[in-house]
Design a protein around this motif. Structure first.
Motif, PDB file in Angstrom:
ATOM      1  N   THR A 317       0.844  -1.189   0.000  1.00 28.74           N
ATOM      2  CA  THR A 317       0.000   0.000   0.000  1.00 28.74           C
ATOM      3  C   THR A 317       0.878   1.238   0.000  1.00 28.74           C
ATOM      4  O   THR A 317       1.824   1.343   0.792  1.00 28.74           O
ATOM      5  N   VAL A 359      -6.706  -8.215 -10.815  1.00 28.83           N
ATOM      6  CA  VAL A 359      -6.544  -7.313  -9.673  1.00 28.83           C
ATOM      7  C   VAL A 359      -7.494  -6.127  -9.788  1.00 28.83           C
ATOM      8  O   VAL A 359      -7.911  -5.755 -10.886  1.00 28.83           O
ATOM      9  N   PHE A 360      -7.829  -5.512  -8.642  1.00 34.17           N
ATOM     10  CA  PHE A 360      -8.767  -4.395  -8.593  1.00 34.17           C
ATOM     11  C   PHE A 360      -8.472  -3.367  -9.674  1.00 34.17           C
ATOM     12  O   PHE A 360      -7.376  -2.815  -9.756  1.00 34.17           O
ATOM     13  N   TRP A 366      -7.753   2.310   0.766  1.00 31.18           N
ATOM     14  CA  TRP A 366      -7.828   1.283   1.800  1.00 31.18           C
ATOM     15  C   TRP A 366      -7.631   1.835   3.216  1.00 31.18           C
ATOM     16  O   TRP A 366      -7.657   1.068   4.173  1.00 31.18           O
ATOM     17  N   SER A 375      -3.297   0.347  -3.285  1.00 30.07           N
ATOM     18  CA  SER A 375      -2.487  -0.817  -3.600  1.00 30.07           C
ATOM     19  C   SER A 375      -1.701  -0.564  -4.881  1.00 30.07           C
ATOM     20  O   SER A 375      -2.288  -0.234  -5.926  1.00 30.07           O
ATOM     21  N   GLY A 378      -2.584  -3.441  -7.764  1.00 26.84           N
ATOM     22  CA  GLY A 378      -3.712  -3.324  -8.668  1.00 26.84           C
ATOM     23  C   GLY A 378      -3.542  -2.167  -9.642  1.00 26.84           C
ATOM     24  O   GLY A 378      -2.470  -1.555  -9.750  1.00 26.84           O
ATOM     25  N   ASP A 406      -8.545 -12.270  -7.088  1.00 27.25           N
ATOM     26  CA  ASP A 406      -7.373 -11.885  -6.302  1.00 27.25           C
ATOM     27  C   ASP A 406      -7.625 -11.508  -4.851  1.00 27.25           C
ATOM     28  O   ASP A 406      -6.846 -11.887  -3.984  1.00 27.25           O
ATOM     29  N   VAL A 407      -8.690 -10.758  -4.506  1.00 24.66           N
ATOM     30  CA  VAL A 407      -8.745 -10.110  -3.191  1.00 24.66           C
ATOM     31  C   VAL A 407      -9.512 -10.918  -2.132  1.00 24.66           C
ATOM     32  O   VAL A 407      -9.697 -10.437  -1.018  1.00 24.66           O
ATOM     33  N   HIS A 408      -9.999 -12.113  -2.470  1.00 27.88           N
ATOM     34  CA  HIS A 408     -10.574 -13.035  -1.482  1.00 27.88           C
ATOM     35  C   HIS A 408     -11.834 -12.492  -0.820  1.00 27.88           C
ATOM     36  O   HIS A 408     -12.120 -12.796   0.339  1.00 27.88           O
ATOM     37  N   THR A 434     -15.004 -13.428  -4.844  1.00 32.08           N
ATOM     38  CA  THR A 434     -14.226 -13.894  -3.714  1.00 32.08           C
ATOM     39  C   THR A 434     -13.423 -15.127  -4.118  1.00 32.08           C
ATOM     40  O   THR A 434     -13.394 -15.524  -5.284  1.00 32.08           O
TER      41      THR A 434
END
Length: 513
Positions: A317, A359-360, A366, A375, A378, A406-408, A434
């Protein structure tokens, strides 16, 4: 009579009907079929299909009598093994339309990729293999509708991130029970990590560093009955993320031998075409699949061609002081892939253009409160690359839907033309699936969920459980259900819908039905 039934030794595998499959009549899915010599069964990794076109599809299997053999070769002999295959219009194989023989060779871990063409568009088929006198389970597949077809809906399921040690693959079974037309897997099909201190399930082998290790990891995943079931009920379209290779991987970053080994094992274990067969450390994963004129699925590779992470030696981050992430020349896709995608969007005549990636893409702050944190892994680390893509979607008037892994956790939001302008219009929506198991059971909401949504008003939904996304696309709308599981640390959980949205063609916004 149960699926195990009263088959005699000479009958081979007993027929699985779709009624038995989807009514839950089998406790172990397709893997539960009786066989003449179970101890020498070469089809312990199941069957799969993928890459559907209007006239064709890829059929896949990999022979392995001992999936967790340490050398990664599945207990197979060091010689080619002839594998016979059949494709039929019916589950009973009374109307076989194609048949043939392929050689499963040790150099490709005894995997088989059968590329078919000249089939009927928009049709359902069934297939099976035979090797060393043993019959495989039966798989179901579909071809894509003919070009220009707008009356055939696409029932799509997509998910990502299946860490074997973190839980049970129940999400694959629930996804299979929905009987989708196509399953898109958006990355982290396996994890390269070594054993955890307190795993939910024990993993064979250590950290994946060589070809034997990656082959072993893929084989253990494929030995899971829930995953085999999901592969057997519908064609797949796959793309990788970092853990298929190494954590936070970027192209050219790894020792070439390890990268080549990961690429080779990935190809061997996926229903991919020869166009995706690696040459050492080169493998082109980006490509497009078309479902008539209803949808194009553009599969993107955000790992292999990206510029280095902004303002850091690795993924993490970064704060507002990181101006590097705004540099005009930065790219997450690489120049060639960006140009290819721009061309695909400019030529598209489908109702929907789906971007399957890792990725986002949306901007995500965040940090709760007055601070900011983004991030660099992403698209926030590659703002110019995102701006170029958003501009292309807007310029060509496409109904863009970004499918992300990717981000669960589940997320849904709107992609703005320029996130630096609070009044900027949305040009696409983003649907984030997810994981299958990664990060364990999770929670529906976390203590900071409300704060995160407040920090990012373009984000409309969050759920922190495991699961997948189910979508139905027509020429008028895309209906989306986020499917979640209450647990994966024990097997057999039921799935529930944690959120639903509708996207209307021509309006890149999310509506609750």
């Amino acid at each position: 009579m149960s699926a195990e039934g009263n088959a005699t030794p000479d009958q081979g595998p007993q027929l699985i009907t779709r009624r038995a499959l989807f009514a839950g009549g089998l406790s172990l899915g397709l893997s539960a079929l009786p066989r003449r010599a179970p101890l020498s069964d070469p089809f312990r990794l199941g069957v799969a299909s993928g890459e559907p076109t209007p006239g064709g599809v890829v059929l896949w299997t990999r022979l392995a009598m001992e999936p967790t053999a340490p050398d990664g070769l599945g207990g197979m002999p060091s010689r080619p093994v002839p594998v016979h295959w059949q494709l039929a219009k019916d589950e009973n194989f009374r109307h076989v339309v194609r048949r043939g023989t392929e050689q499963a060779v040790p150099d490709e871990a005894h995997s088989v990729h059968v590329e078919l063409d000249g089939l009927q568009p928009g049709a359902e088929y069934f297939y099976r293999f035979k090797a060393d006198g043993e019959l495989s389970p039966i798989g179901r597949t579909l071809t894509a509708p003919a070009p220009g077809t707008r009356t055939r809906a696409l029932n799509l399921a997509f998910t990502s991130c299946a860490d074997y040690q973190s839980g049970w693959f129940t999400a694959y079974r629930r996804m299979a029970e929905d009987e989708p037309d196509l399953i898109a897997f958006l990355g982290d099909y396996v994890y390269e990590y070594g054993p955890y201190q307190h795993p939910v399930r024990d993993q064979a082998g250590g950290e994946c560093l060589d070809l034997a290790g990656y082959r072993l990891r893929h084989a253990q995943h494929k030995s899971d009955p829930d995953l085999r079931l999901a592969h057997a009920v519908a064609p797949w379209a796959v793309v990788w993320d970092d853990h298929d290779i190494a954590n936070a991987w970027m192209g050219g970053e790894l020792e070439p031998g390890r990268q080549a080994a990961a690429f080779q094992a990935y190809y061997e274990n996926m229903p991919l075409r020869r166009a995706q067969k690696p040459e050492g450390t080169r493998l082109r994963m980006y490509r497009s699949l078309r479902w008539g004129a209803v949808a194009n699925l553009h599969l993107l590779d955000t790992r292999q061609y990206r510029d280095p992470y902004a303002c850091a030696d690795g993924a993490g981050t970064v704060g507002p002081e990181c101006v590097e992430r705004f540099a005009p020349g930065r790219t997450i896709l690489g120049k060639a892939q960006e140009e290819w995608l721009d061309g695909e969007l400019s030529r598209s005549r489908a109702t929907w253009d789906l971007l399957g990636q890792q990725v986002f893409l949306m901007e995500m702050d965040w940090v709760n409160g007055a601070g900011e944190g983004y991030s660099n892994e992403g698209w926030d680390g590659y703002v110019a690359s995102r701006d170029r893509l958003a501009a292309a979607i807007d310029r060509y008037g496409r109904n863009g839907v970004v499918l992300t892994g990717d981000v669960h956790s589940h997320w849904a939001g709107e992609v703005r033309r320029d996130f630096r302008d609070p009044e900027s219009k949305p040009v696409a929506v983003e649907l984030v699936t997810t994981s299958v198991t990664s990060a364990g059971d999770g929670l529906d909401e976390y203590p900071n969920t409300a704060a995160l949504l407040a920090e990012n008003p373009h984000v409309k939904f969050f759920n922190g459980r495991r699961g997948y996304v189910q979508a139905r696309l027509t020429q008028r709308e895309m209906a989306v259900d986020f499917r979640s599981l209450p647990r994966v640390t024990t097997p057999g959980a039921t799935a529930y819908t944690s959120g639903s949205f509708v996207v209307e063609a021509g309006s890149p916004t999310l509506f609750a039905p």
